[in-house]
Design a protein around this motif. Structure first.
Motif, short mmCIF file in Angstrom:
data_model
loop_
_atom_site.label_atom_id
_atom_site.label_comp_id
_atom_site.label_asym_id
_atom_site.label_seq_id
_atom_site.Cartn_x
_atom_site.Cartn_y
_atom_site.Cartn_z
N THR A 1 7.84 -21.14 -18.09
CA THR A 1 6.82 -20.34 -17.41
C THR A 1 6.98 -20.50 -15.90
O THR A 1 6.77 -19.56 -15.13
N ASP A 2 7.36 -21.71 -15.49
CA ASP A 2 7.61 -22.05 -14.09
C ASP A 2 8.69 -23.12 -14.06
O ASP A 2 9.26 -23.46 -15.10
N SER A 3 8.96 -23.67 -12.89
CA SER A 3 10.04 -24.65 -12.76
C SER A 3 9.77 -25.92 -13.57
O SER A 3 10.69 -26.49 -14.18
N VAL A 4 8.51 -26.36 -13.60
CA VAL A 4 8.18 -27.56 -14.38
C VAL A 4 8.38 -27.29 -15.87
O VAL A 4 8.91 -28.13 -16.60
N GLY A 5 7.98 -26.11 -16.32
CA GLY A 5 8.17 -25.76 -17.72
C GLY A 5 9.65 -25.78 -18.11
O GLY A 5 10.01 -26.25 -19.19
N THR A 6 10.50 -25.26 -17.24
CA THR A 6 11.94 -25.29 -17.51
C THR A 6 12.43 -26.72 -17.65
O THR A 6 13.19 -27.05 -18.57
N TYR A 7 12.00 -27.58 -16.75
CA TYR A 7 12.38 -29.00 -16.80
C TYR A 7 11.92 -29.64 -18.11
O TYR A 7 12.67 -30.37 -18.76
N TYR A 8 10.68 -29.33 -18.53
CA TYR A 8 10.18 -29.89 -19.79
C TYR A 8 10.97 -29.35 -20.98
O TYR A 8 11.19 -30.07 -21.97
N GLY A 9 11.39 -28.10 -20.91
CA GLY A 9 12.20 -27.54 -21.97
C GLY A 9 13.51 -28.28 -22.12
O GLY A 9 13.99 -28.53 -23.24
N VAL A 10 14.10 -28.67 -20.99
CA VAL A 10 15.34 -29.45 -21.02
C VAL A 10 15.08 -30.82 -21.65
O VAL A 10 15.87 -31.30 -22.48
N GLN A 11 13.98 -31.45 -21.27
CA GLN A 11 13.65 -32.76 -21.84
C GLN A 11 13.51 -32.66 -23.36
O GLN A 11 13.97 -33.54 -24.10
N THR A 12 12.90 -31.59 -23.83
CA THR A 12 12.75 -31.42 -25.27
C THR A 12 14.11 -31.21 -25.94
O THR A 12 14.41 -31.80 -26.98
N TYR A 13 14.95 -30.38 -25.32
CA TYR A 13 16.26 -30.15 -25.92
C TYR A 13 17.09 -31.43 -25.99
O TYR A 13 17.81 -31.67 -26.96
N LEU A 14 16.99 -32.28 -24.98
CA LEU A 14 17.74 -33.54 -25.00
C LEU A 14 17.34 -34.40 -26.19
O LEU A 14 18.17 -35.11 -26.77
N MET B 1 4.56 -36.25 -18.53
CA MET B 1 3.42 -36.71 -17.74
C MET B 1 3.67 -36.32 -16.29
O MET B 1 4.80 -36.32 -15.84
N ASN B 2 2.62 -36.01 -15.55
CA ASN B 2 2.86 -35.38 -14.25
C ASN B 2 2.11 -35.97 -13.06
O ASN B 2 2.16 -35.41 -11.97
N VAL B 3 1.43 -37.12 -13.24
CA VAL B 3 0.67 -37.69 -12.13
C VAL B 3 0.87 -39.21 -12.07
O VAL B 3 0.83 -39.89 -13.09
N TYR B 4 1.08 -39.70 -10.87
CA TYR B 4 1.10 -41.15 -10.62
C TYR B 4 0.28 -41.40 -9.36
O TYR B 4 0.52 -40.78 -8.32
N ILE B 5 -0.71 -42.28 -9.47
CA ILE B 5 -1.56 -42.62 -8.33
C ILE B 5 -1.24 -44.04 -7.87
O ILE B 5 -1.40 -45.00 -8.64
N TYR B 6 -0.77 -44.15 -6.65
CA TYR B 6 -0.39 -45.44 -6.09
C TYR B 6 -1.60 -46.09 -5.43
O TYR B 6 -2.10 -45.59 -4.41
N ASN C 1 11.32 -36.11 -11.30
CA ASN C 1 10.84 -36.14 -12.68
C ASN C 1 9.58 -35.32 -12.89
O ASN C 1 8.89 -35.47 -13.88
N LYS C 2 9.30 -34.45 -11.91
CA LYS C 2 8.13 -33.54 -11.95
C LYS C 2 6.81 -34.31 -12.01
O LYS C 2 5.87 -33.93 -12.70
N VAL C 3 6.77 -35.40 -11.25
CA VAL C 3 5.57 -36.23 -11.17
C VAL C 3 4.98 -36.10 -9.77
O VAL C 3 5.69 -36.25 -8.76
N LYS C 4 3.69 -35.82 -9.69
CA LYS C 4 3.00 -35.78 -8.40
C LYS C 4 2.69 -37.21 -7.96
O LYS C 4 2.01 -37.95 -8.68
N PHE C 5 3.19 -37.59 -6.80
CA PHE C 5 2.95 -38.94 -6.27
C PHE C 5 1.74 -38.88 -5.36
O PHE C 5 1.74 -38.18 -4.34
N ILE C 6 0.70 -39.61 -5.72
CA ILE C 6 -0.55 -39.61 -4.94
C ILE C 6 -0.77 -41.00 -4.37
O ILE C 6 -0.89 -41.98 -5.12
N TRP C 7 -0.79 -41.09 -3.06
CA TRP C 7 -1.06 -42.37 -2.38
C TRP C 7 -2.55 -42.45 -2.09
O TRP C 7 -3.10 -41.61 -1.37
N ALA C 8 -3.21 -43.47 -2.65
CA ALA C 8 -4.66 -43.58 -2.50
C ALA C 8 -5.02 -44.67 -1.48
O ALA C 8 -4.30 -45.66 -1.33
#
Length: 228
Positions: A114-127, A177-182, A216-223
């Protein structure tokens, strides 16, 4: 006799069923829709990429890192909604963000996001599918039910190491998974010295973490923790 013939047929059906199930892999996380077929091809030693120039760069990098790509083998057609090379499956692509359509058939794999992240997830599934010795035909439509999916590193005590965090991001990517909060409480630049800039060496390490997260399509959030 008729009974022996029936028993033989029943036994063959059981063997066939067992063989099919043995080659099916468990996709993590479980897709919204998945329909398995029969064997598509043996585990491939080579792939041809169709869509490399326009598809998500992280998805392409992942394919090249994990699969042998070249001028012969199974064709991988890859792209996002709107790309001409996946136009024929446009109506199959989910409308939800980060969704993808994946189809494996004899000699061909289609991954359309559907978008770039979706394409990346599709590859992860195919692997995951391609890890089997015999790759099965399958049609998958998938998208996340939860918008934010991740972890907060917010505990007291020894924080994670640089390599720990990078391995986490790789795990997040594999499991969509798409979020990491530091926010480790024993990092003084997060806690008591939150208004002080990181020294150069530590700032470079932080920049590396952000880059690895994004790959890895993860949003890095510095808190910020306004503690003392």
């Amino acid at each position: 006799s008729i009974m022996r013939i029936l028993y033989s047929l029943f036994f063959l059906l059981i063997l066939q069923s067992f063989h099919l199930k043995a080659q099916q892999v468990t996709i993590s996380p479980i897709p919204q829709s998945i329909t398995w077929g029969t064997k598509a091809f043996d585990k491939s030693t080579g792939y041809i990429l169709n869509g490399e120039a326009t598809a998500d760069k992280d998805a392409i990098a992942l394919i090249k890192a994990k699969l042998n790509t070249g001028t012969s083998g199974v064709e991988i057609v890859i792209g996002e909604k709107g790309d001409s090379n996946v136009e024929s499956v446009a109506t199959e692509i989910p409308t939800a963000s980060e969704g993808y359509y994946l189809k494996v058939e004899p000699g061909k794999v289609t991954i359309a996001g559907t978008d770039s992240v979706g394409t990346y997830y599709g590859v992860q599934t195919y692997l995951q599918i391609a890890s089997a010795s015999e790759v099965m035909s399958v049609t998958i439509k998938d998208y996340p039910n939860v918008i934010e999916r991740g972890l907060v590193e917010g505990f007291y005590g020894n924080p994670f190491s640089q390599s720990d965090r990078i391995r986490q991001f790789e795990f997040y990517g594999k499991n969509k998974m798409n979020v990491y909060i530091y926010s480790p409480k024993d990092d003084p630049y997060h806690n008591s010295q939150w208004s002080v800039l990181y020294p150069t060496a530590q700032a470079l390490k932080m920049a590396e973490l952000v880059q690895k997260a994004h790959e890895n399509k993860v949003k890095f959030i510095w808190a910020i923790h306004l503690g003392g």
